[in-house]
Design an enzyme around this catalytic site. Structure first.
Site, PDB file in Angstrom:
ATOM      1  N   THR A 130      -3.283 -35.934  -3.290  1.00 45.29           N
ATOM      2  CA  THR A 130      -2.493 -34.720  -3.558  1.00 45.29           C
ATOM      3  C   THR A 130      -1.523 -34.306  -2.153  1.00 45.29           C
ATOM      4  OG1 THR A 130      -4.225 -33.341  -2.760  1.00 45.29           O
ATOM      5  CG2 THR A 130      -4.362 -33.851  -5.063  1.00 45.29           C
ATOM      6  N   ASP A 153       2.043 -14.349  -6.431  1.00 43.88           N
ATOM      7  CA  ASP A 153       1.269 -14.727  -5.207  1.00 43.88           C
ATOM      8  C   ASP A 153      -0.281 -14.123  -5.401  1.00 43.88           C
ATOM      9  OD1 ASP A 153       0.005 -14.612  -2.688  1.00 43.88           O
ATOM     10  OD2 ASP A 153       1.547 -13.235  -1.917  1.00 43.88           O
ATOM     11  N   TYR A 206     -11.585 -23.378   6.385  1.00 45.34           N
ATOM     12  CA  TYR A 206     -11.472 -24.029   4.873  1.00 45.34           C
ATOM     13  C   TYR A 206     -12.833 -24.170   3.930  1.00 45.34           C
ATOM     14  CZ  TYR A 206     -10.139 -27.125   1.082  1.00 45.34           C
ATOM     15  OH  TYR A 206      -9.870 -27.888  -0.261  1.00 45.34           O
ATOM     16  N   ASN A 260      -7.170 -22.911  -9.517  1.00 46.54           N
ATOM     17  CA  ASN A 260      -6.790 -24.214  -8.763  1.00 46.54           C
ATOM     18  C   ASN A 260      -6.197 -24.028  -7.252  1.00 46.54           C
ATOM     19  OD1 ASN A 260      -6.251 -27.283  -8.477  1.00 46.54           O
ATOM     20  ND2 ASN A 260      -4.137 -26.470  -8.691  1.00 46.54           N
ATOM     21  N   LYS A 287     -14.191 -22.236   0.793  1.00 45.31           N
ATOM     22  CA  LYS A 287     -14.990 -23.397  -0.285  1.00 45.31           C
ATOM     23  C   LYS A 287     -16.305 -22.795  -0.764  1.00 45.31           C
ATOM     24  CE  LYS A 287     -10.659 -24.896  -1.699  1.00 45.31           C
ATOM     25  NZ  LYS A 287     -10.119 -24.334  -3.029  1.00 45.31           N
TER      26      LYS A 287
END
Length: 281
Positions: A211, A84, A176, A111, A180
């Site tokens: 994806t 994790d 998010y 990633n 990032k």
């Protein structure tokens, strides 16, 4: 990006020469999507590859698939570790296990990540913390654990898979985007710290890529708007000037280029892989 690289023919298949032979690359979120594509690409470049993820069965399936690539070079080896990435102890144990299996880590690909969407006013603290934990803190923990071996070797590559959301803003994904953007800030700061140490730190910033995250986004659009799946995919693709989704292999190729010995002068960069959606100023 590797247009001038030498190639080697193995069993009627052509692969780049093993520029990463005797190097050990660890890829987080390596069981599928971009992570699996990066693992396959680095394996072709001769690295021993460790795939890290949370689900042992998915990792084993991904490793088996890599080992079964027709004509794959025999110099590559594939390993797996379960962790994790938001837990420091779990990361430390996984890095130690990976080192036992394949030797010191020379290449780290951060990633692993998640994306959730909600209006800012409906983004609760739990969702906010989850986005930062998985996308930013996980990158911090994995890098901090892998870095000592690179410094000891005097050679290393850290590549953070960020997002165009780390370069620009998007509505309804504030947590998010914040995470990032943080990844890119970390990339730039660490690149300066390590500039004389033989270790480069870069980020690649994919646009919408084929994806599971994009498939989930498509399902979310369909569920909330009543549009068809084709319409939802077209909406996401329209943000790319090439009018298409980026393929995982395209991201993997950019990552692999940054890992090459010849990329030693490239550090602190955040490279969009997005068909011209975002252009560096």
């Amino acid at each position: 990006m590797n247009a001038t690289a030498k190639t080697v023919a193995v069993n009627d298949a052509t692969f780049p020469s093993p520029t990463l032979a005797n190097r050990h690359a660890l890829v987080t979120g390596g069981s599928r999507g971009i992570g699996a594509a990066i693992g396959r690409r680095l394996l072709a470049d001769g690295a021993a590859v460790t795939l890290l993820g949370r689900d042992a069965a998915s990792l084993d399936a991904a490793a088996t698939a890599l080992r079964a690539v027709p004509g794959a070079p025999m110099w590559g080896r594939v390993f797996t570790v379960v962790a994790d990435i938001t837990d420091a102890d779990s990361v430390a144990e996984a890095m130690a296990r990976a080192t036992q299996q394949a030797g010191p880590i020379h290449v780290l690909i951060n990633n692993a990540g998640q994306a959730t969407s909600a209006p800012f006013g409906k983004t609760d603290l739990q969702a906010w913390r989850r986005m930062l934990d998985v996308n930013l803190t996980g990158t911090f923990l994995c890098t901090q654990a892998a870095l000592p071996a690179m410094l000891e070797a005097g050679w290393g590559r850290v590549v953070n898979v960020a997002s165009t959301a780390g370069l620009v803003g998007y509505g309804y994904v504030s947590a998010y985007c914040a995470a990032k953007h943080g990844v890119i800030g970390l990339t730039r700061a660490l690149a300066l710290e390590l500039a004389t140490k033989g270790v480069t730190v870069n980020a690649v910033c994919p646009g919408y890529t084929e994806t599971d995250i994009v498939r989930d986004a498509v399902a979310n659009i369909v569920g909330k708007t009543g549009r068809t799946e084709a319409q939802a995919r077209a909406e996401l693709s329209s943000r790319n000037p090439q009018r298409r989704l980026v393929q995982p292999e395209e991201v993997a190729d950019a990552v692999a280029w940054l890992c090459q010995p010849a990329a030693a002068a490239i550090t602190g960069q955040a490279i969009p892989v997005a068909g011209g959606e975002v252009m560096a100023g």
